[in-house]
Design an enzyme around this catalytic site. Structure first.
Site, short mmCIF file in Angstrom:
data_model
loop_
_atom_site.label_atom_id
_atom_site.label_comp_id
_atom_site.label_asym_id
_atom_site.label_seq_id
_atom_site.Cartn_x
_atom_site.Cartn_y
_atom_site.Cartn_z
N LYS A 489 0.84 -1.20 0.00
CA LYS A 489 0.00 0.00 0.00
C LYS A 489 0.87 1.25 0.00
CE LYS A 489 -2.28 -0.93 3.77
NZ LYS A 489 -3.30 -0.82 4.84
N TYR A 713 14.62 31.02 8.21
CA TYR A 713 13.45 31.90 8.30
C TYR A 713 13.10 32.23 9.75
CZ TYR A 713 12.34 31.17 3.35
OH TYR A 713 12.37 31.16 1.98
#
Length: 818
Positions: A489, A713
């Site tokens: 999956k 940042y």
């Protein structure tokens, strides 16, 4: 050298059935590796990876004429002229046969063991000797209880030196390997922690390893390990010890060592004279491996100039067969660490298992120092190529080009690698799987680079051998005949789908399971032919389920009735389905109160046939909920017994996932579903389960910043000292989540853990590498050996599933085998 089956029966003390005069010169233990049946004897082994007796009929149909087995299955259709040797234990018989074969040769045989470096020392020794001797050596890393006898069997009348490695992971294994190899010269590489978990301590492991050298006359090793040195001088006082190191008593004494970016420059003293050499690698492991080779060359009488020259020419041996996405919908399989007939056959077999593209292209260079005449060599190469029948064969080199007449019409030949690159630039391959198999001087890595699709410096490496090892680990825990359903999956838990499906199909898992129908269709379109379960099918995908022979999970009445109606309309009968029972997960499936109606519906729906009934454990990995887990299993048992009595035909059952297979093995029923366990996550901290995926990158820039400056940042990363900051090209767009910033996460560089600093950016992250001597281009591990996936998951406050499946598709996946 050929043996008759009658001789093999005498050697192994087996019972001969059928033709005693069949000649055998090739031993086969893997039915998938059969290329030519002439003089092949198939040895049917039983073990964690399967039972070879299952494949006797298919090999008989392919004209194999000789077999060594533990029994003869009923209803076997045996053609005339075929012979069998029946023994009590096939592995022991194989080892006995190889032991007897070894006795027929008087040439020097080198036995190599140690914790690490065995294969590298063997390959480097072969590199230094192959111009002067006909060498027979272990293929790749054939150093196990099966690999060693298969390697020794390759000894022939032409052999002038044999070089075989021996590895053990359990006590008492080396006695058998020592009897098979029976080395006359021994090399001990080093003593480390590999496979330590099965030994009481290092002394026990060392004692077992040294059994390889019981009958040697000469031993080569380093004197720098005190434990090793004491064992050698105590146990082997009557043998010639050729030692190297810094001790005054060493035969080859290292008087100085200088490490630069270009390698390790060494000044040695031997027999009263000094000489210099450069080992073209700066790391300590390569120094140690190369010095073992130097010591052997000194023992064999090579002069200092020859030794220096040959050591300077050592190549970095990448023992990995890599598979990568390429441009123009191509897949590139790079196996260019060496080129000989044995490894070429193995690589062609691997290529044959890949079905993601229709077109297969094989690129092979001149094969150097094969021991055959050029015509005999390339006739064998041509036979192999014709057997596997790629769409196109490309030969590179003046030698192979001279025998173009041996190859088929779909063949191209180029004198140099540069000529082939120029051709590919003009006519780039499309929709093809390309195997690159070249000797080191041809530098096929240049072809590999030009064909690669993405150039992102961060890659996820997927170790296919580790996945196979994990599969075998779980198989060994299960009852014979228990089916294995491999879960693929979410893009194979982030590791790729058809690449993993191919290896799992090759190793004969019983089912694959995917989440959605389009994932299964993708596998079918890429050549996967084994049964595939679809766990979350939709009614809109009924046409694809039928067209691609997919087996849906059925979890509700509406879906079941709609499917049966569609099948009846299209005249499809006995369509396989898998019925989901909800025993407490409360996610999907039929509840216990639905079971009577479910049975009535199944009896009414005449177009479907139940292949399996299954359920899902909610907390198999959490011991505090074991009582709940036991209740789920008991309820599942009772429900499936009732369904079986009602529908009156057989189906198989499964409730165990990976955690369940580890912790509740007694309740395996007829099948288990393996998901994250195959990818290397153990819920019992079992060290034999290997992590499959490694996410790695490289340092893109290093800079010094002063106290008070900030990183990233929002100026979140403030330093209070002069600091060294490395920028790594991975960010939250790649799956390295923002929560790992500001010291919450870490990366492994230079063998040390370096914390993140500042906020994680979209495409980049910064780590504090102060004091680590980090340079641009240095390797960085985001998770892998030294930084387990589970630890990264804990840093993220999540589970390993989410980490793996969250790795962006723009990160290039590289698949490799050792």
């Amino acid at each position: 050298m050929a043996y008759t089956l009658n001789q093999i029966a005498e050697i192994t003390r087996g019972t001969l059935v059928g033709n005693p005069n069949v000649e055998v010169s090739v031993l086969l233990t893997d039915s998938r590796s059969l290329r030519f049946p002439d003089k092949v004897m198939f040895i049917a082994l039983r073990g964690a990876s399967g039972d070879g007796h299952k494949y006797l009929q298919s090999l008989l149909n392919k004209k194999v004429g000789a077999f060594l087995t533990e029994s003869l299955p009923e209803n076997l259709e045996i053609p005339s002229g075929v012979g069998f040797v029946i023994v009590k234990n096939s592995l022991e018989a194989l080892q006995t046969l190889a032991t007897e074969h070894r006795k027929r040769f008087t040439c020097p045989v080198v036995g190599i063991t140690g914790s690490n470096g065995k294969t590298i020392v063997k390959e480097w020794l072969n590199h230094c000797l192959q111009n002067d001797f006909e060498v027979t050596r272990s293929p790749r890393s054939y150093n196990s209880q099966i690999g060693v006898p298969l390697s020794v069997w390759e000894l022939s009348e032409k052999t002038e030196i044999g070089i075989f490695e021996a590895g053990i992971s359990q006590p008492h294994e080396m006695e058998k390997l020592a009897a098979i190899i029976k080395p006359t010269i021994g090399i001990f590489t080093n003593l480390g922690d590999a496979h330590q978990e099965n030994f009481i301590d290092k002394e026990q492991k060392l004692k077992d390893k040294l059994l390889l050298f019981s009958d040697v006359h000469t031993l080569v090793t380093s004197s720098d390990n005190t434990l090793l040195w004491n064992a050698f001088t105590t146990l082997f006082a009557n043998k010639t010890l050729v030692t190297w190191g810094t001790n005054p008593t060493d035969i080859i004494r290292v008087t100085s060592k200088n490490i630069t970016e270009n390698g390790t420059h060494v000044l040695l003293e031997y027999q009263g004279r000094q000489f210099r050499l450069t080992i073209p690698f700066p790391d300590s492991a390569s120094f140690q491996n190369a010095m073992n080779v130097v010591a052997f060359l000194c023992l064999y009488g090579y002069d200092s100039d020859t030794i220096s020259h040959r050591i300077s020419q050592l190549q970095n041996i990448d023992m990995r067969l890599e598979m990568k996405a390429g441009r123009n919908n191509c897949t590139v399989i790079n196996d260019s660490y060496n080129s000989d007939l044995v490894s070429l056959a193995s690589s062609l077999e691997y290529l044959a298992a890949q079905n993601q593209t229709i077109n297969k292209v094989v690129v092979v260079s001149d094969i150097l120092q094969s021991g055959y005449s050029p015509e005999a060599l390339y006739r064998k190469v041509a036979d192999l190529v014709l057997f596997y029948s790629p769409k196109t064969f490309i030969g590179v080199g003046t030698q192979i080009s001279g025998f173009r007449h041996l190859f088929g019409k779909n063949s191209l030949f180029f004198s140099t690698t540069e000529d082939l690159i120029a051709y590919f630039e003009k006519y780039p391959p499309q929709n093809s799987t390309l195997l690159l198999k070249g000797s080191r001087p041809f530098r096929f890595e240049r072809i590999d680079r030009m064909l690669q699709e993405r150039q992102h410096r961060t890659v996820m490496e997927v170790n296919l051998d580790a996945m196979v090892s994990n599969l075998r680990h779980f198989r060994a825990r299960l009852n014979p005949g228990t089916k294995i359903i491999a879960m693929l999956k979410a893009f194979g838990y982030g590791s790729g789908s058809y690449e993993l499906a191919s290896i799992l199909q090759h190793h004969r898992v019983d089912y694959l399971a995917v989440a959605f129908t389009d994932e299964a269709v993708h596998l079918r379109e890429n050549g996967i032919r084994m049964p595939i379960m679809v766990m979350n099918p939709g009614v809109e995908t009924f046409p694809e389920l039928v067209e691609y022979n997919l087996e849906p999970e059925v979890f509700g009445f509406e879906f079941l009735l709609a499917l049966d109606k569609y099948l009846a309309k299209n005249a499809v009968s006995d369509f396989p389905i898998h019925v989901k029972i909800d025993t407490g997960m409360n996610r999907s499936g039929f509840k216990s109160t639905d079971i009577e109606n479910l049975c009535n519906a199944l009896k009414m729906c005449r177009q479907v046939r139940v292949m399996s009934v299954f359920s899902h454990l909610a907390a198999a990995d959490e011991p505090q909920f074991d009582d709940f887990t036991q209740r789920q299993i008991a309820e599942f048992h009772d429900i499936t017994e009732y369904i079986s009595a009602q529908i009156k035909y057989a189906f198989f059952r499964h409730i165990l996932n990976s955690a369940g297979a580890e912790r509740f093995t007694a309740y395996q029923f007829e099948a288990v579903r393996l998901g994250i366990g195959l990818y290397g996550i153990s819920f019992t901290n079992d060290q034999s389960i290997k992590q499959v995926a490694t996410l790695r990158s490289r340092v893109m820039q290093v800079k010094e910043i002063e106290p008070g400056e900030t990183v990233g940042y929002s100026r979140k990363g403030k330093v209070m000292r002069t600091s060294t900051i490395a920028t790594i090209p991975i960010g939250y767009a790649d799956g390295f989540r923002r929560m790992l910033g500001n010291g919450n996460g870490k990366m492994l560089v230079k063998g040390r853990l370096a914390p993140t600093i500042g906020n994680i950016c979209m495409d980049m992250s910064m780590i504090d590498v102060t004091g680590l001597d980090v340079k641009e281009g240095d390797d960085v591990v985001i998770f892998g050996e030294g930084l387990p996936l589970g630890e990264v998951a804990r840093d993220m406050g999540t589970i390993p599933y989410e980490v793996l499946t969250g790795i962006s598709g723009r990160i290039r996946r590289v698949y490799f085998r050792e």
